[in-house]
Design a protein around this motif. Structure first.
Motif, short mmCIF file in Angstrom:
data_model
loop_
_atom_site.label_atom_id
_atom_site.label_comp_id
_atom_site.label_asym_id
_atom_site.label_seq_id
_atom_site.Cartn_x
_atom_site.Cartn_y
_atom_site.Cartn_z
N THR A 147 0.85 -1.18 0.00
CA THR A 147 0.00 0.00 0.00
C THR A 147 0.89 1.24 0.00
OG1 THR A 147 -0.17 0.05 2.42
CG2 THR A 147 -1.88 -1.17 1.23
N GLY A 148 0.28 2.41 -0.20
CA GLY A 148 1.06 3.64 -0.17
C GLY A 148 0.46 4.70 -1.06
N GLY A 149 1.30 5.60 -1.54
CA GLY A 149 0.79 6.68 -2.37
C GLY A 149 1.88 7.45 -3.08
N LEU A 150 1.44 8.23 -4.08
CA LEU A 150 2.33 9.11 -4.83
C LEU A 150 2.21 10.51 -4.23
CD1 LEU A 150 1.52 8.08 -8.52
CD2 LEU A 150 2.98 6.94 -6.85
N CYS A 151 3.34 11.13 -3.96
CA CYS A 151 3.35 12.44 -3.32
C CYS A 151 2.64 13.49 -4.18
CB CYS A 151 4.77 12.87 -3.02
SG CYS A 151 5.52 11.93 -1.67
N GLY A 152 2.27 14.59 -3.54
CA GLY A 152 1.51 15.63 -4.22
C GLY A 152 2.21 16.98 -4.20
N ASP A 153 1.60 17.91 -4.91
CA ASP A 153 2.09 19.28 -5.00
C ASP A 153 0.90 20.21 -5.16
OD1 ASP A 153 3.71 21.55 -5.34
OD2 ASP A 153 3.97 21.19 -7.49
N ASP A 154 -0.05 20.09 -4.21
CA ASP A 154 -1.32 20.79 -4.32
C ASP A 154 -1.91 20.50 -5.71
OD1 ASP A 154 -1.43 21.80 -1.71
OD2 ASP A 154 -0.05 23.41 -2.24
N ALA A 155 -2.44 21.52 -6.40
CA ALA A 155 -3.00 21.29 -7.73
C ALA A 155 -2.06 21.81 -8.82
CB ALA A 155 -4.36 21.97 -7.86
N ARG A 156 -0.79 21.98 -8.47
CA ARG A 156 0.16 22.57 -9.43
C ARG A 156 0.71 21.53 -10.42
NH1 ARG A 156 1.37 25.41 -4.54
NH2 ARG A 156 2.70 23.68 -3.91
N PHE A 157 0.98 20.33 -9.96
CA PHE A 157 1.55 19.26 -10.78
C PHE A 157 2.89 19.69 -11.40
CE2 PHE A 157 -2.93 18.25 -10.55
CZ PHE A 157 -2.93 16.88 -10.31
N GLU A 158 3.68 20.45 -10.65
CA GLU A 158 4.98 20.92 -11.13
C GLU A 158 6.09 19.94 -10.74
OE1 GLU A 158 3.90 25.69 -10.77
OE2 GLU A 158 5.36 24.78 -9.40
N LYS A 159 6.21 19.66 -9.45
CA LYS A 159 7.19 18.69 -8.98
C LYS A 159 6.80 18.26 -7.58
CE LYS A 159 10.60 21.97 -7.13
NZ LYS A 159 12.04 22.34 -7.12
N THR A 160 7.23 17.07 -7.21
CA THR A 160 6.96 16.58 -5.85
C THR A 160 8.27 16.21 -5.19
OG1 THR A 160 6.69 14.24 -6.45
CG2 THR A 160 4.75 15.66 -6.66
N GLY A 351 -1.86 9.82 -6.47
CA GLY A 351 -2.20 8.44 -6.78
C GLY A 351 -2.16 7.61 -5.52
N GLN A 352 -3.05 6.63 -5.41
CA GLN A 352 -3.13 5.78 -4.23
C GLN A 352 -2.79 4.35 -4.62
OE1 GLN A 352 -6.50 7.51 -5.18
NE2 GLN A 352 -4.99 9.13 -4.85
N ILE A 353 -2.07 3.66 -3.75
CA ILE A 353 -1.61 2.29 -4.03
C ILE A 353 -2.20 1.34 -3.01
CG2 ILE A 353 0.41 0.77 -4.15
CD1 ILE A 353 2.04 3.26 -4.97
N ALA A 354 -2.92 0.34 -3.49
CA ALA A 354 -3.51 -0.67 -2.61
C ALA A 354 -4.14 -1.76 -3.45
CB ALA A 354 -4.57 -0.06 -1.69
N PRO A 355 -4.23 -2.98 -2.92
CA PRO A 355 -5.05 -4.00 -3.58
C PRO A 355 -6.53 -3.67 -3.38
CG PRO A 355 -3.43 -4.97 -2.04
CD PRO A 355 -3.51 -3.50 -1.75
N PHE A 356 -7.38 -4.29 -4.21
CA PHE A 356 -8.82 -4.15 -4.00
C PHE A 356 -9.26 -4.94 -2.77
CE2 PHE A 356 -8.66 -2.94 -8.47
CZ PHE A 356 -9.51 -1.85 -8.46
N ASP A 357 -8.65 -6.10 -2.57
CA ASP A 357 -8.98 -6.94 -1.42
C ASP A 357 -7.78 -7.83 -1.14
OD1 ASP A 357 -9.15 -9.27 -3.18
OD2 ASP A 357 -11.13 -8.55 -3.74
N LYS A 358 -7.92 -8.72 -0.14
CA LYS A 358 -6.79 -9.55 0.28
C LYS A 358 -6.40 -10.60 -0.75
CE LYS A 358 -7.58 -8.93 5.23
NZ LYS A 358 -7.85 -9.57 6.54
N ASN A 359 -7.25 -10.82 -1.74
CA ASN A 359 -6.96 -11.81 -2.76
C ASN A 359 -6.41 -11.19 -4.04
OD1 ASN A 359 -8.02 -13.97 -1.14
ND2 ASN A 359 -10.08 -13.25 -1.66
N ASP A 360 -6.15 -9.89 -4.01
CA ASP A 360 -5.73 -9.18 -5.21
C ASP A 360 -4.33 -8.60 -5.02
OD1 ASP A 360 -5.99 -8.23 -7.76
OD2 ASP A 360 -7.12 -6.44 -7.22
N THR A 361 -3.67 -8.27 -6.14
CA THR A 361 -2.39 -7.58 -6.08
C THR A 361 -2.64 -6.08 -6.00
OG1 THR A 361 -2.29 -7.56 -8.49
CG2 THR A 361 -1.21 -9.39 -7.36
N ALA A 362 -1.57 -5.32 -5.76
CA ALA A 362 -1.71 -3.87 -5.63
C ALA A 362 -2.08 -3.23 -6.97
CB ALA A 362 -0.41 -3.28 -5.11
N ASN A 363 -2.79 -2.12 -6.89
CA ASN A 363 -3.17 -1.35 -8.06
C ASN A 363 -2.93 0.13 -7.80
OD1 ASN A 363 -4.86 -3.10 -10.17
ND2 ASN A 363 -5.33 -3.85 -8.12
#
Length: 376
Positions: A147-160, A351-363
């Motif tokens: 699980t995890g996530g992609l860092c953000g930069d408010d709504a600028r999308f310039e760099k993280t 972006g968010q990282i996680a499986p849908f359930d315990k039987n799935d891989t990460a998405n």
């Protein structure tokens, strides 16, 4: 498990949510506004206030702490594991010819596999998150959840910015491995969006750009479905993301539309959109989005043996922009859903990282609330 949390706005003093105390070798998570994390005086102040060895920095599009959400702040959560351990490794995408899958494979090779219970990833927000996950999954073989996530930069999308112990920088991927028989870790991801209109097929695309849907210009198809609401593009697209079901996958993923190209008639997404995938438009009310967050919390709690001690929430910048002034409600409802004694931290992401359930891989997900619950 012992936890202390604090936050500050710029040069303000630190505000603690629990009694301030000295911890033994804690895992320290620092989420904050990108401009603040570029300020060397603030970084020095963070290191002085939290004089520990294992500090992870991540820029955000909003900081989640306890039952609230803040902008333009720094939030710190220090977690002392008393019965289990962690290993942290990092790599930079620049050292792998900008190939996220190769970086992920190399990164995972650094981890001992024995008693590895869970992986939590904090990544630069502008790299290919799907390739990153594919590289991790290739090495881990679905034995350990990610699980995890992609860092953000408010709504600028310039760099993280992300880093482990070093000053925050671009292109960094940090991976946390959690070890121990006493750990109980559960997770879930939900959005609250619902499909409308017919399901169609992506007939021409490349990476995160859709050129054609049902052999017609993608933007034209999208506008026709939106009707009068298309007058608000591209900002209106945040309220109407896409449901994409790739070939061979049983679950669809939500993709935020970051922009449109009126000349090329294309849709530019915040994630991949493979050819031959099924695609359908989504919509939701603010209430439905907030209910989706609550549902994610309920799913993550289901069948747990023990109440979670720490909850790491990763929500989407798209959700935040749609909810606008009501954005704080999803973390408030999450606090009510999880209940005491669960401590909440997290951030708004690209972006968010996680499986849908315990039987799935990460998405890789967009427009969802992802929850990771941890207890010893």
């Amino acid at each position: 498990m012992k936890i202390i949390q604090a936050f500050k706005n710029g040069s303000d003093e630190w505000h603690y949510l629990q009694e301030k105390m000295q911890l033994e070798n804690p895992l320290v998570l620092v989420f904050g506004n990108r401009y603040l994390l570029e300020d060397q005086n603030i970084i020095i102040n963070i290191r002085k206030e939290f004089n520990y060895e294992n500090i992870i920095f991540g820029s955000s599009s909003g900081e989640i702490l306890d039952g609230g959400m803040q902008d333009n702040s720094i939030s710190v959560t220090a977690i002392e594991l008393e019965k289990s351990t962690f290993v942290i490794e990092r790599e930079n995408i620049a050292n792998f010819n900008m190939k996220a899958d190769l970086l992920a494979e190399s990164l995972l090779d650094k981890f001992p596999k024995e008693k590895l219970k869970h992986l939590f990833v904090l990544s630069d927000g502008l790299l290919d998150g799907k390739k990153l996950i594919e590289g991790l999954e290739k090495k881990i073989n679905n034995i350990v959840a990610i699980t995890g996530g992609l860092c953000g930069d408010d709504a600028r999308f310039e760099k993280t910015l992300t880093s482990f112990n070093e000053n925050p920088k671009t292109g960094e991927i940090v991976l946390i491995g959690l070890y121990g028989e006493t750990l109980e870790i559960s997770y879930a991801s939900a959005g609250g969006w619902f499909p409308f209109g017919p399901e169609r097929k992506i007939t021409k695309s490349k990476d995160n750009i859709i050129f054609e849907i049902d052999n017609k210009p993608a933007l034209d198809v999208y506008k026709n479905h939106l009707a009068h609401r298309a007058l608000g593009l591209p900002s209106a697209s945040l309220s109407f993301p896409l449901n994409i079901t790739c070939e061979g996958k049983k679950h669809p993923v939500v993709r935020t539309i970051l922009g449109v190209d009126e000349t090329q008639k294309t849709l530019i997404l915040a994630g991949d959109a493979p050819e031959n995938a099924k695609v359908q438009m989504l919509m939701a009310s603010v209430d439905a989005i907030i209910d989706g967050a609550q549902f994610a919390g309920e799913l993550a709690m289901k069948n747990r043996l023990k109440k979670a001690e720490i909850a790491i929430l990763v929500s989407c910048i798209g959700r935040k922009l749609v909810m606008n002034k009501r954005v704080g409600e999803e973390s408030e409802y999450m606090k009510e859903t999880l209940g005491e004694p669960t401590v909440i931290t997290g951030f708004y992401s690209y972006g968010q990282i996680a499986p849908f359930d315990k039987n799935d891989t990460a998405n890789l997900h967009n427009q969802t609330m992802t929850v990771t619950l941890i207890s010893e």
